[in-house]
Design a protein around this motif. Sequence first.
Motif, PDB file in Angstrom:
ATOM      1  N   CYS A 157       8.392 -14.030 -40.013  1.00 42.69           N
ATOM      2  CA  CYS A 157       9.932 -14.181 -40.120  1.00 42.69           C
ATOM      3  C   CYS A 157       9.839 -15.741 -39.586  1.00 42.69           C
ATOM      4  CB  CYS A 157      10.601 -13.321 -39.399  1.00 42.69           C
ATOM      5  SG  CYS A 157      10.349 -13.601 -37.631  1.00 42.69           S
ATOM      6  N   VAL A 158       8.806 -16.412 -39.075  1.00 47.03           N
ATOM      7  CA  VAL A 158       9.320 -17.732 -38.549  1.00 47.03           C
ATOM      8  C   VAL A 158       8.396 -18.669 -39.782  1.00 47.03           C
ATOM      9  CG1 VAL A 158       8.653 -19.338 -36.870  1.00 47.03           C
ATOM     10  CG2 VAL A 158       9.257 -17.035 -36.044  1.00 47.03           C
ATOM     11  N   CYS A 159       7.177 -18.760 -39.927  1.00 49.28           N
ATOM     12  CA  CYS A 159       6.636 -19.840 -40.741  1.00 49.28           C
ATOM     13  C   CYS A 159       6.427 -19.276 -42.101  1.00 49.28           C
ATOM     14  CB  CYS A 159       5.289 -20.133 -40.305  1.00 49.28           C
ATOM     15  SG  CYS A 159       3.888 -18.614 -40.195  1.00 49.28           S
ATOM     16  N   LYS A 160       6.799 -17.801 -42.579  1.00 48.20           N
ATOM     17  CA  LYS A 160       6.438 -17.399 -43.809  1.00 48.20           C
ATOM     18  C   LYS A 160       5.106 -17.217 -44.170  1.00 48.20           C
ATOM     19  CE  LYS A 160      11.115 -17.320 -44.060  1.00 48.20           C
ATOM     20  NZ  LYS A 160      11.836 -16.083 -43.217  1.00 48.20           N
ATOM     21  N   GLY A 161       4.301 -17.479 -43.393  1.00 51.80           N
ATOM     22  CA  GLY A 161       2.795 -17.152 -43.490  1.00 51.80           C
ATOM     23  C   GLY A 161       2.525 -15.575 -43.434  1.00 51.80           C
ATOM     24  N   GLU A 162       1.206 -15.176 -43.847  1.00 49.28           N
ATOM     25  CA  GLU A 162       0.673 -13.769 -43.877  1.00 49.28           C
ATOM     26  C   GLU A 162       0.402 -13.400 -42.220  1.00 49.28           C
ATOM     27  OE1 GLU A 162       0.155 -10.003 -45.413  1.00 49.28           O
ATOM     28  OE2 GLU A 162       1.089 -11.810 -46.218  1.00 49.28           O
ATOM     29  N   ILE A 163       1.018 -12.295 -41.756  1.00 49.94           N
ATOM     30  CA  ILE A 163       0.665 -11.802 -40.365  1.00 49.94           C
ATOM     31  C   ILE A 163      -0.582 -11.131 -40.378  1.00 49.94           C
ATOM     32  CG2 ILE A 163       1.215 -10.141 -38.708  1.00 49.94           C
ATOM     33  CD1 ILE A 163       4.137 -10.711 -39.213  1.00 49.94           C
ATOM     34  N   GLU A 164      -1.532 -11.555 -39.625  1.00 48.10           N
ATOM     35  CA  GLU A 164      -3.032 -11.167 -39.499  1.00 48.10           C
ATOM     36  C   GLU A 164      -3.137  -9.709 -39.140  1.00 48.10           C
ATOM     37  OE1 GLU A 164      -1.330 -13.132 -37.226  1.00 48.10           O
ATOM     38  OE2 GLU A 164      -2.249 -15.285 -37.358  1.00 48.10           O
ATOM     39  N   LYS A 165      -4.244  -9.160 -39.564  1.00 48.60           N
ATOM     40  CA  LYS A 165      -4.445  -7.922 -39.532  1.00 48.60           C
ATOM     41  C   LYS A 165      -5.567  -7.750 -38.472  1.00 48.60           C
ATOM     42  CE  LYS A 165      -2.844  -6.136 -43.696  1.00 48.60           C
ATOM     43  NZ  LYS A 165      -3.297  -6.231 -45.260  1.00 48.60           N
ATOM     44  N   LYS A 166      -5.411  -6.996 -37.452  1.00 44.97           N
ATOM     45  CA  LYS A 166      -6.430  -6.708 -36.483  1.00 44.97           C
ATOM     46  C   LYS A 166      -7.455  -5.573 -36.516  1.00 44.97           C
ATOM     47  CE  LYS A 166      -4.059  -9.849 -33.964  1.00 44.97           C
ATOM     48  NZ  LYS A 166      -4.535 -11.163 -33.143  1.00 44.97           N
TER      49      LYS A 166
END
Length: 79
Positions: free
Chosen positions: A4-13
Amino acid sequence: MECCVCKGEIEKKYTPEGKMYWDSGNNAQPLAEGRCCDKCDCMLVIPMRMGLTGDRAIATGVQLWLMREGETNENTKDE
């Protein structure tokens, strides 16, 4: 999931065995409503929570990111 900040993809762990165990990012408050990626969490959200500004915020964010990046490289897989 999108940060929600940079609009990039959130990492999967992933576990060392390759099983995904987390894909929901980090709480972005107080910077924003929603979930954020690890980089935004380290560089922006955590320093804001700590009340840091300026050079201290940047230095802390960089340290946090470098530590977490090492963990992420071990537990993240490209899809």
